[in-house]
Write a protein that holds these residues in place. Structure first.
Motif, PDB file in Angstrom:
ATOM      1  N   PHE A   1      -9.344   3.343   1.761  1.00 36.92           N
ATOM      2  CA  PHE A   1      -8.988   1.939   1.878  1.00 36.92           C
ATOM      3  C   PHE A   1      -7.611   1.751   1.240  1.00 36.92           C
ATOM      4  O   PHE A   1      -7.174   2.571   0.435  1.00 36.92           O
ATOM      5  CB  PHE A   1     -10.038   1.019   1.249  1.00 36.92           C
ATOM      6  CG  PHE A   1     -10.437   1.380  -0.161  1.00 36.92           C
ATOM      7  CD1 PHE A   1      -9.671   0.978  -1.249  1.00 36.92           C
ATOM      8  CD2 PHE A   1     -11.595   2.103  -0.399  1.00 36.92           C
ATOM      9  CE1 PHE A   1     -10.048   1.293  -2.547  1.00 36.92           C
ATOM     10  CE2 PHE A   1     -11.992   2.415  -1.690  1.00 36.92           C
ATOM     11  CZ  PHE A   1     -11.207   2.010  -2.771  1.00 36.92           C
ATOM     12  N   PRO A   2      -6.895   0.691   1.624  1.00 43.95           N
ATOM     13  CA  PRO A   2      -5.551   0.482   1.085  1.00 43.95           C
ATOM     14  C   PRO A   2      -5.562   0.247  -0.427  1.00 43.95           C
ATOM     15  O   PRO A   2      -6.393  -0.512  -0.938  1.00 43.95           O
ATOM     16  CB  PRO A   2      -5.052  -0.768   1.806  1.00 43.95           C
ATOM     17  CG  PRO A   2      -5.958  -0.961   2.967  1.00 43.95           C
ATOM     18  CD  PRO A   2      -7.267  -0.332   2.612  1.00 43.95           C
TER      19      PRO A   2
ATOM     20  N   ALA B   1      -4.121  -9.474   5.872  1.00 46.34           N
ATOM     21  CA  ALA B   1      -4.552  -8.103   6.173  1.00 46.34           C
ATOM     22  C   ALA B   1      -6.064  -8.000   6.349  1.00 46.34           C
ATOM     23  O   ALA B   1      -6.540  -7.109   7.053  1.00 46.34           O
ATOM     24  CB  ALA B   1      -4.081  -7.154   5.081  1.00 46.34           C
ATOM     25  N   VAL B   2      -6.816  -8.890   5.720  1.00 43.38           N
ATOM     26  CA  VAL B   2      -8.282  -8.821   5.807  1.00 43.38           C
ATOM     27  C   VAL B   2      -8.872  -9.998   6.588  1.00 43.38           C
ATOM     28  O   VAL B   2     -10.095 -10.134   6.659  1.00 43.38           O
ATOM     29  CB  VAL B   2      -8.930  -8.715   4.407  1.00 43.38           C
ATOM     30  CG1 VAL B   2      -8.484  -7.438   3.700  1.00 43.38           C
ATOM     31  CG2 VAL B   2      -8.626  -9.942   3.554  1.00 43.38           C
TER      32      VAL B   2
ATOM     33  N   VAL C   1      -9.696  -3.640  -0.480  1.00 41.30           N
ATOM     34  CA  VAL C   1      -8.295  -3.473  -0.843  1.00 41.30           C
ATOM     35  C   VAL C   1      -8.215  -3.477  -2.364  1.00 41.30           C
ATOM     36  O   VAL C   1      -8.874  -4.297  -3.017  1.00 41.30           O
ATOM     37  CB  VAL C   1      -7.418  -4.621  -0.291  1.00 41.30           C
ATOM     38  CG1 VAL C   1      -5.967  -4.445  -0.713  1.00 41.30           C
ATOM     39  CG2 VAL C   1      -7.531  -4.716   1.215  1.00 41.30           C
TER      40      VAL C   1
ATOM     41  N   GLY D   1      -2.756  -0.842  -3.240  1.00 41.87           N
ATOM     42  CA  GLY D   1      -1.397  -1.304  -3.485  1.00 41.87           C
ATOM     43  C   GLY D   1      -0.884  -0.817  -4.825  1.00 41.87           C
ATOM     44  O   GLY D   1      -1.652  -0.615  -5.761  1.00 41.87           O
TER      45      GLY D   1
ATOM     46  N   VAL E   1     -11.481  -7.554  -2.917  1.00 34.72           N
ATOM     47  CA  VAL E   1     -10.155  -7.365  -3.488  1.00 34.72           C
ATOM     48  C   VAL E   1     -10.361  -6.943  -4.933  1.00 34.72           C
ATOM     49  O   VAL E   1     -11.018  -7.660  -5.704  1.00 34.72           O
ATOM     50  CB  VAL E   1      -9.322  -8.659  -3.428  1.00 34.72           C
ATOM     51  CG1 VAL E   1      -7.960  -8.447  -4.078  1.00 34.72           C
ATOM     52  CG2 VAL E   1      -9.184  -9.145  -1.990  1.00 34.72           C
TER      53      VAL E   1
ATOM     54  N   LEU F   1      -1.993 -10.026   1.567  1.00 33.33           N
ATOM     55  CA  LEU F   1      -3.368  -9.549   1.436  1.00 33.33           C
ATOM     56  C   LEU F   1      -4.363 -10.337   2.294  1.00 33.33           C
ATOM     57  O   LEU F   1      -5.140  -9.738   3.025  1.00 33.33           O
ATOM     58  CB  LEU F   1      -3.772  -9.593  -0.036  1.00 33.33           C
ATOM     59  CG  LEU F   1      -4.991  -8.789  -0.384  1.00 33.33           C
ATOM     60  CD1 LEU F   1      -4.853  -8.179  -1.751  1.00 33.33           C
ATOM     61  CD2 LEU F   1      -6.221  -9.629  -0.314  1.00 33.33           C
TER      62      LEU F   1
ATOM     63  N   PRO G   1       0.830  -1.204   0.000  1.00 36.50           N
ATOM     64  CA  PRO G   1       0.000   0.000   0.000  1.00 36.50           C
ATOM     65  C   PRO G   1       0.870   1.262   0.000  1.00 36.50           C
ATOM     66  O   PRO G   1       2.010   1.240   0.486  1.00 36.50           O
ATOM     67  CB  PRO G   1      -0.795  -0.099   1.304  1.00 36.50           C
ATOM     68  CG  PRO G   1      -0.638  -1.503   1.771  1.00 36.50           C
ATOM     69  CD  PRO G   1       0.667  -1.976   1.220  1.00 36.50           C
TER      70      PRO G   1
ATOM     71  N   LYS H   1     -14.017  -5.175   4.379  1.00 41.78           N
ATOM     72  CA  LYS H   1     -12.788  -4.433   4.092  1.00 41.78           C
ATOM     73  C   LYS H   1     -12.578  -4.419   2.587  1.00 41.78           C
ATOM     74  O   LYS H   1     -12.858  -5.398   1.900  1.00 41.78           O
ATOM     75  CB  LYS H   1     -11.585  -5.081   4.771  1.00 41.78           C
ATOM     76  CG  LYS H   1     -11.715  -5.236   6.267  1.00 41.78           C
ATOM     77  CD  LYS H   1     -11.797  -3.909   6.952  1.00 41.78           C
ATOM     78  CE  LYS H   1     -11.927  -4.073   8.451  1.00 41.78           C
ATOM     79  NZ  LYS H   1     -12.323  -2.858   9.121  1.00 41.78           N
TER      80      LYS H   1
ATOM     81  N   ALA I   1     -14.276  -9.356   2.722  1.00 47.65           N
ATOM     82  CA  ALA I   1     -13.365  -8.450   2.021  1.00 47.65           C
ATOM     83  C   ALA I   1     -13.680  -8.396   0.541  1.00 47.65           C
ATOM     84  O   ALA I   1     -14.207  -9.353  -0.035  1.00 47.65           O
ATOM     85  CB  ALA I   1     -11.919  -8.891   2.227  1.00 47.65           C
TER      86      ALA I   1
END
Length: 164
Positions: free
Chosen positions: A94-95, A32-33, A73, A97, A40, A29, A21, A71, A38
């Motif tokens: 939100f993150p 992280a969630v 990402v 990357g 993605v 990943l 990130p 979440k 989540a």
């Protein structure tokens, strides 16, 4: 465009992917969630108007998604500077990357890759709290992607089935 028959299907455990990130150290990943539903998102690049709209939509739905403990990402092949600009432009919280290796992501997920210039085609996954895929959405071009209201409805339904 290259294709891989090893797509990530519903019920599969999401593969190990490291995401870097903006302004933060690299993280795995799924870790992280972990423990949350989540989303993605693999984005084509910051230049793509469809990606910009999708990212804005997920940010706009953040309260609804937070209420469902979802979440979000995202990641792309953009470098850190371009990703930082994208985050600022849409006030993304939100993150996101950066500097993803499109070929490596393709190998573990089957995401479509544009060859020249190399970037990931839009791909989205909804994961359960155990890191298993509920839905995978693969696009071979600019259109065809997850929408936040559909994700919220799906997660709400899955949760209702767990308590029934």
């Amino acid at each position: 465009m290259t294709q891989n028959d090893a797509l990530v299907n519903p019920g599969d455990h999401f593969p190990a992917i490291t995401v870097t990130p903006v302004g933060a150290p690299a993280v795995e990943l799924a870790e992280a969630v972990a423990g949350h539903f989540a989303v993605v998102l693999f984005c084509r690049d910051s230049w793509c108007p469809y990606d910009n709209a999708q990212l804005r939509a997920f940010q706009g739905a953040s309260e609804k998604l937070d209420d469902l403990d979802v979440k979000v990402v995202a990641l792309s092949v953009d470098d850190e500077a371009a990703t930082r600009e994208l985050i600022a432009k849409h006030d993304l919280r939100f993150p996101v990357g950066h500097s993803a290796d499109a070929a490596a992501i393709h190998e573990v997920t089957g995401a479509f890759v544009n060859a020249d210039p190399a970037y990931l085609q839009s791909t989205g996954f909804v994961l359960d709290p155990d890191g298993n895929v509920i839905v995978s959405v693969y696009s071979s071009g600019a259109i065809g992607r997850l929408l936040p209201d559909e994700v919220a409805g799906l997660v709400d339904y899955v949760k209702s089935q767990q308590t029934s």
